[in-house]
Design a protein around this motif. Structure first.
Motif, PDB file in Angstrom:
ATOM      1  N   HIS A   1     -54.315  46.277-113.268  1.00 38.01           N
ATOM      2  CA  HIS A   1     -53.116  46.706-112.548  1.00 38.01           C
ATOM      3  C   HIS A   1     -52.346  47.795-113.280  1.00 38.01           C
ATOM      4  O   HIS A   1     -51.322  48.260-112.774  1.00 38.01           O
ATOM      5  CB  HIS A   1     -52.200  45.500-112.312  1.00 38.01           C
ATOM      6  CG  HIS A   1     -52.885  44.413-111.545  1.00 38.01           C
ATOM      7  ND1 HIS A   1     -53.289  44.580-110.244  1.00 38.01           N
ATOM      8  CD2 HIS A   1     -53.267  43.167-111.907  1.00 38.01           C
ATOM      9  CE1 HIS A   1     -53.885  43.474-109.831  1.00 38.01           C
ATOM     10  NE2 HIS A   1     -53.895  42.605-110.820  1.00 38.01           N
ATOM     11  N   PHE A   2     -52.823  48.181-114.458  1.00 39.71           N
ATOM     12  CA  PHE A   2     -52.061  49.135-115.265  1.00 39.71           C
ATOM     13  C   PHE A   2     -51.807  50.464-114.537  1.00 39.71           C
ATOM     14  O   PHE A   2     -50.660  50.927-114.478  1.00 39.71           O
ATOM     15  CB  PHE A   2     -52.761  49.352-116.609  1.00 39.71           C
ATOM     16  CG  PHE A   2     -51.961  50.149-117.592  1.00 39.71           C
ATOM     17  CD1 PHE A   2     -50.832  49.610-118.206  1.00 39.71           C
ATOM     18  CD2 PHE A   2     -52.316  51.456-117.903  1.00 39.71           C
ATOM     19  CE1 PHE A   2     -50.089  50.340-119.103  1.00 39.71           C
ATOM     20  CE2 PHE A   2     -51.577  52.207-118.807  1.00 39.71           C
ATOM     21  CZ  PHE A   2     -50.458  51.639-119.404  1.00 39.71           C
ATOM     22  N   PRO A   3     -52.841  51.093-113.942  1.00 37.18           N
ATOM     23  CA  PRO A   3     -52.603  52.366-113.259  1.00 37.18           C
ATOM     24  C   PRO A   3     -51.548  52.255-112.146  1.00 37.18           C
ATOM     25  O   PRO A   3     -50.702  53.137-111.993  1.00 37.18           O
ATOM     26  CB  PRO A   3     -53.973  52.716-112.669  1.00 37.18           C
ATOM     27  CG  PRO A   3     -54.954  51.985-113.513  1.00 37.18           C
ATOM     28  CD  PRO A   3     -54.273  50.721-113.914  1.00 37.18           C
ATOM     29  N   GLU A   4     -51.591  51.150-111.445  1.00 38.51           N
ATOM     30  CA  GLU A   4     -50.634  50.896-110.380  1.00 38.51           C
ATOM     31  C   GLU A   4     -49.205  50.822-110.937  1.00 38.51           C
ATOM     32  O   GLU A   4     -48.272  51.350-110.358  1.00 38.51           O
ATOM     33  CB  GLU A   4     -51.002  49.521-109.808  1.00 38.51           C
ATOM     34  CG  GLU A   4     -50.925  49.338-108.335  1.00 38.51           C
ATOM     35  CD  GLU A   4     -51.522  47.966-108.021  1.00 38.51           C
ATOM     36  OE1 GLU A   4     -52.763  47.814-108.120  1.00 38.51           O
ATOM     37  OE2 GLU A   4     -50.734  47.047-107.724  1.00 38.51           O
ATOM     38  N   LYS A   5     -49.085  50.166-112.082  1.00 40.70           N
ATOM     39  CA  LYS A   5     -47.774  50.018-112.714  1.00 40.70           C
ATOM     40  C   LYS A   5     -47.225  51.369-113.172  1.00 40.70           C
ATOM     41  O   LYS A   5     -46.032  51.642-113.053  1.00 40.70           O
ATOM     42  CB  LYS A   5     -47.869  49.060-113.915  1.00 40.70           C
ATOM     43  CG  LYS A   5     -47.803  47.594-113.520  1.00 40.70           C
ATOM     44  CD  LYS A   5     -48.166  46.654-114.658  1.00 40.70           C
ATOM     45  CE  LYS A   5     -47.157  46.607-115.767  1.00 40.70           C
ATOM     46  NZ  LYS A   5     -47.592  45.677-116.846  1.00 40.70           N
ATOM     47  N   VAL A   6     -48.136  52.215-113.685  1.00 41.55           N
ATOM     48  CA  VAL A   6     -47.711  53.543-114.126  1.00 41.55           C
ATOM     49  C   VAL A   6     -47.207  54.326-112.913  1.00 41.55           C
ATOM     50  O   VAL A   6     -46.147  54.959-112.948  1.00 41.55           O
ATOM     51  CB  VAL A   6     -48.874  54.302-114.809  1.00 41.55           C
ATOM     52  CG1 VAL A   6     -48.475  55.740-115.105  1.00 41.55           C
ATOM     53  CG2 VAL A   6     -49.297  53.589-116.094  1.00 41.55           C
ATOM     54  N   ARG A   7     -47.953  54.244-111.823  1.00 43.10           N
ATOM     55  CA  ARG A   7     -47.542  54.964-110.612  1.00 43.10           C
ATOM     56  C   ARG A   7     -46.153  54.497-110.146  1.00 43.10           C
ATOM     57  O   ARG A   7     -45.284  55.296-109.849  1.00 43.10           O
ATOM     58  CB  ARG A   7     -48.568  54.751-109.495  1.00 43.10           C
ATOM     59  CG  ARG A   7     -48.216  55.553-108.242  1.00 43.10           C
ATOM     60  CD  ARG A   7     -49.167  55.299-107.092  1.00 43.10           C
ATOM     61  NE  ARG A   7     -48.683  55.957-105.894  1.00 43.10           N
ATOM     62  CZ  ARG A   7     -49.062  57.179-105.516  1.00 43.10           C
ATOM     63  NH1 ARG A   7     -49.930  57.851-106.229  1.00 43.10           N
ATOM     64  NH2 ARG A   7     -48.560  57.718-104.435  1.00 43.10           N
ATOM     65  N   LYS A   8     -45.982  53.204-110.137  1.00 46.68           N
ATOM     66  CA  LYS A   8     -44.707  52.659-109.673  1.00 46.68           C
ATOM     67  C   LYS A   8     -43.560  53.173-110.543  1.00 46.68           C
ATOM     68  O   LYS A   8     -42.509  53.581-110.032  1.00 46.68           O
ATOM     69  CB  LYS A   8     -44.753  51.128-109.699  1.00 46.68           C
ATOM     70  CG  LYS A   8     -43.464  50.496-109.215  1.00 46.68           C
ATOM     71  CD  LYS A   8     -43.498  48.978-109.255  1.00 46.68           C
ATOM     72  CE  LYS A   8     -42.133  48.401-108.958  1.00 46.68           C
ATOM     73  NZ  LYS A   8     -41.101  48.726-109.950  1.00 46.68           N
ATOM     74  N   ALA A   9     -43.790  53.188-111.857  1.00 49.28           N
ATOM     75  CA  ALA A   9     -42.735  53.634-112.769  1.00 49.28           C
ATOM     76  C   ALA A   9     -42.346  55.081-112.478  1.00 49.28           C
ATOM     77  O   ALA A   9     -41.166  55.446-112.545  1.00 49.28           O
ATOM     78  CB  ALA A   9     -43.207  53.492-114.214  1.00 49.28           C
ATOM     79  N   ILE A  10     -43.318  55.911-112.129  1.00 46.38           N
ATOM     80  CA  ILE A  10     -43.006  57.316-111.854  1.00 46.38           C
ATOM     81  C   ILE A  10     -42.352  57.463-110.479  1.00 46.38           C
ATOM     82  O   ILE A  10     -41.366  58.183-110.325  1.00 46.38           O
ATOM     83  CB  ILE A  10     -44.285  58.191-111.981  1.00 46.38           C
ATOM     84  CG1 ILE A  10     -44.831  58.107-113.412  1.00 46.38           C
ATOM     85  CG2 ILE A  10     -43.975  59.637-111.633  1.00 46.38           C
ATOM     86  CD1 ILE A  10     -46.142  58.817-113.627  1.00 46.38           C
ATOM     87  N   VAL A  11     -42.915  56.753-109.511  1.00 41.51           N
ATOM     88  CA  VAL A  11     -42.355  56.839-108.148  1.00 41.51           C
ATOM     89  C   VAL A  11     -40.892  56.372-108.135  1.00 41.51           C
ATOM     90  O   VAL A  11     -40.045  56.950-107.453  1.00 41.51           O
ATOM     91  CB  VAL A  11     -43.206  55.995-107.158  1.00 41.51           C
ATOM     92  CG1 VAL A  11     -42.501  55.834-105.830  1.00 41.51           C
ATOM     93  CG2 VAL A  11     -44.574  56.652-106.976  1.00 41.51           C
ATOM     94  N   ASP A  12     -40.582  55.361-108.947  1.00 44.21           N
ATOM     95  CA  ASP A  12     -39.215  54.822-109.026  1.00 44.21           C
ATOM     96  C   ASP A  12     -38.153  55.884-109.281  1.00 44.21           C
ATOM     97  O   ASP A  12     -37.023  55.730-108.855  1.00 44.21           O
ATOM     98  CB  ASP A  12     -39.132  53.781-110.160  1.00 44.21           C
ATOM     99  CG  ASP A  12     -39.591  52.408-109.694  1.00 44.21           C
ATOM    100  OD1 ASP A  12     -39.878  52.273-108.490  1.00 44.21           O
ATOM    101  OD2 ASP A  12     -39.675  51.496-110.535  1.00 44.21           O
ATOM    102  N   ILE A  13     -38.524  56.917-110.017  1.00 43.44           N
ATOM    103  CA  ILE A  13     -37.503  57.904-110.402  1.00 43.44           C
ATOM    104  C   ILE A  13     -37.622  59.202-109.621  1.00 43.44           C
ATOM    105  O   ILE A  13     -36.930  60.168-109.875  1.00 43.44           O
ATOM    106  CB  ILE A  13     -37.547  58.188-111.914  1.00 43.44           C
ATOM    107  CG1 ILE A  13     -38.959  58.614-112.361  1.00 43.44           C
ATOM    108  CG2 ILE A  13     -37.115  56.992-112.719  1.00 43.44           C
ATOM    109  CD1 ILE A  13     -39.036  60.032-112.816  1.00 43.44           C
ATOM    110  N   MET A  14     -38.539  59.221-108.649  1.00 45.64           N
ATOM    111  CA  MET A  14     -38.714  60.483-107.893  1.00 45.64           C
ATOM    112  C   MET A  14     -37.637  60.647-106.804  1.00 45.64           C
ATOM    113  O   MET A  14     -37.109  59.683-106.307  1.00 45.64           O
ATOM    114  CB  MET A  14     -40.110  60.510-107.244  1.00 45.64           C
ATOM    115  CG  MET A  14     -41.164  61.003-108.207  1.00 45.64           C
ATOM    116  SD  MET A  14     -42.821  60.799-107.532  1.00 45.64           S
ATOM    117  CE  MET A  14     -42.921  62.187-106.429  1.00 45.64           C
TER     118      MET A  14
END
Ligand code: PLP
Length: 385
Positions: A372-385
């Protein structure tokens, strides 16, 4: 990242062999007591075979490897050595320890040395260039080699992060006159502490062997205490336990690099469409070790925001931005000879390097990356977009 993730029974079995054969921990001598068990020697020989190179010398650390390399090339007081602005402080420390004066060149968008920014630093005193395959991405070696040829300079590759990586199918660390490697606990393969030096020229190799061992020339016709010497040296000898660890870790190296590369690709595939981050560019025909995935943003503020968001999602970064003070020469006010070597204030001189590094965020790549790591990274970036 790391060999430490895969330390297991294989390493233990290799260490056991040392104890099953007399428990001799010294790399030299005691021939009657060790039944032919020479682990450091075996590690060196396997390392050479693996890298398709000739002469490898094991030492106590990656920093020691750089120090011994400079000594073997006869570099010291009155000489100048050029390296890059983005590296671990050890590269510059080794130059300072040798007595030579360090100079740091700017990096370019690859985050490694900018070949176009080297010549302006060369003087009559310049003896060598140390390139650093930072975080496992190959430098633009061909261009640096041309400069070395033109000015008759030695080329050293600090391959601390690049062990197992290659450029155009030739291993990193075998392109220059000397390659240095680190096996500290955070590197691609580890012996706890340790390092290796690969040297093309046999005469220079012999000097390194002697210098790392108080000047001992290991004359085969003489007992160690009667050994010949031509100069002083120091003690950077690797011990047998480390050699045993290295043998087991080296066997795992191709798989470690392959898994890191896969895991890095998986993350990038998950976020490449977001558009707000670029991937650190690599030279053509690179086979990087993918020690870290460096994301470059448009502005410093974006990088800080991404870092914060990653942290609040339980993901840490590596070196950029949180450990920049240990890895960017513009901030090394504690090294006067580096400060004084540059015509301008070094931080001003390295403005371009600082600007691009401040816009970068680096994700550590592990061998055992969770699904799930890649998904978590994506979420972290999307959160601040
Ligand atoms: C780790 C590292 C070193 C030093 O290696 P040690 O084994 O920790 O002494 C040198 N150069 C670079 C670029 C490194 O990352």
């Amino acid at each position: 990242m790391p060999g430490f993730e895969v330390i297991g029974q294989e390493e233990q079995l290799e260490i056991n062999k040392v104890f099953e054969n007399g428990g001799i921990l010294f790399r030299h001598g005691f021939d009657d007591l060790r039944s032919g068990c020479f682990k450091v020697r075996e590690f060196e020989s396997n390392f050479s075979k693996f890298l398709k190179t000739r002469n490898s010398l094991a030492v106590t650390s990656g920093t020691a490897a750089l120090r011994v390399a400079l000594a073997a090339l006869g570099i010291g007081l009155g000489d100048e050595v050029i390296t890059q602005s983005f590296t671990f402080v050890a590269t510059v420390e080794a130059i300072v320890e040798s007595g030579a004066t360090p100079k740091c060149a700017n990096i370019n968008e690859t985050l490694n040395i900018d070949p176009n920014k080297i010549e302006e630093l060369i003087t009559k005193k310049t003896k060598a260039i140390i390139i650093v395959h930072m975080l496992g991405v190959p430098c633009q070696i061909d261009l640096v080699k041309e400069i070395c040829k033109k000015y008759n300079l030695f080329l050293i590759e600090d391959t601390a992060w690049g062990c197992g990586g290659s450029l155009d199918n030739k291993f990193l660390g075998t392109w220059g006159d000397i390659g240095t490697f680190s096996f500290d606990f955070a590197k691609t393969i580890t012996t706890g502490e340790g390092g290796m030096i690969t040297i093309q020229n046999k005469e220079i190799f012999n000097k390194a062997v002697a210098w790392h061992d108080h000047g001992h020339e290991n004359n085969p016709n003489l007992a160690r205490w009667e050994d010949s010497r031509s100069g002083t040296g120091f003690n950077y000898r690797m011990m047998e336990i480390q050699g045993a660890l290295g043998i087991a870790q080296l066997r795992k190296l191709p798989q470690i690099v392959k898994m890191q590369r896969n895991n890095s690709h998986k993350i990038w595939n998950y976020i490449s469409d977001l558009g707000c981050v670029q991937k650190r560019p690599e030279p053509e025909k690179s086979y990087s070790t993918s020690d870290a995935l460096v994301l470059i943003t448009e502005r410093k503020e974006h990088a800080s925001k991404i870092r914060k968001s990653l942290l609040s999602n339980g993901i840490s970064t590596k070196i950029l931005p949180e450990a920049i003070t240990w890895h960017f020469a513009g901030l090394w006010e504690h090294i006067p000879s580096l400060q004084n070597a540059h015509k301008y204030k070094i931080r001003d001189y390295l403005k371009f390097s600082e600007e691009i590094l401040s816009r970068s965020v680096s994700l550590p790549i592990s061998v055992r990356q969770s699904e799930h790591f890649p998904e978590k990274v994506r979420k972290a970036i999307v959160d601040i977009m």
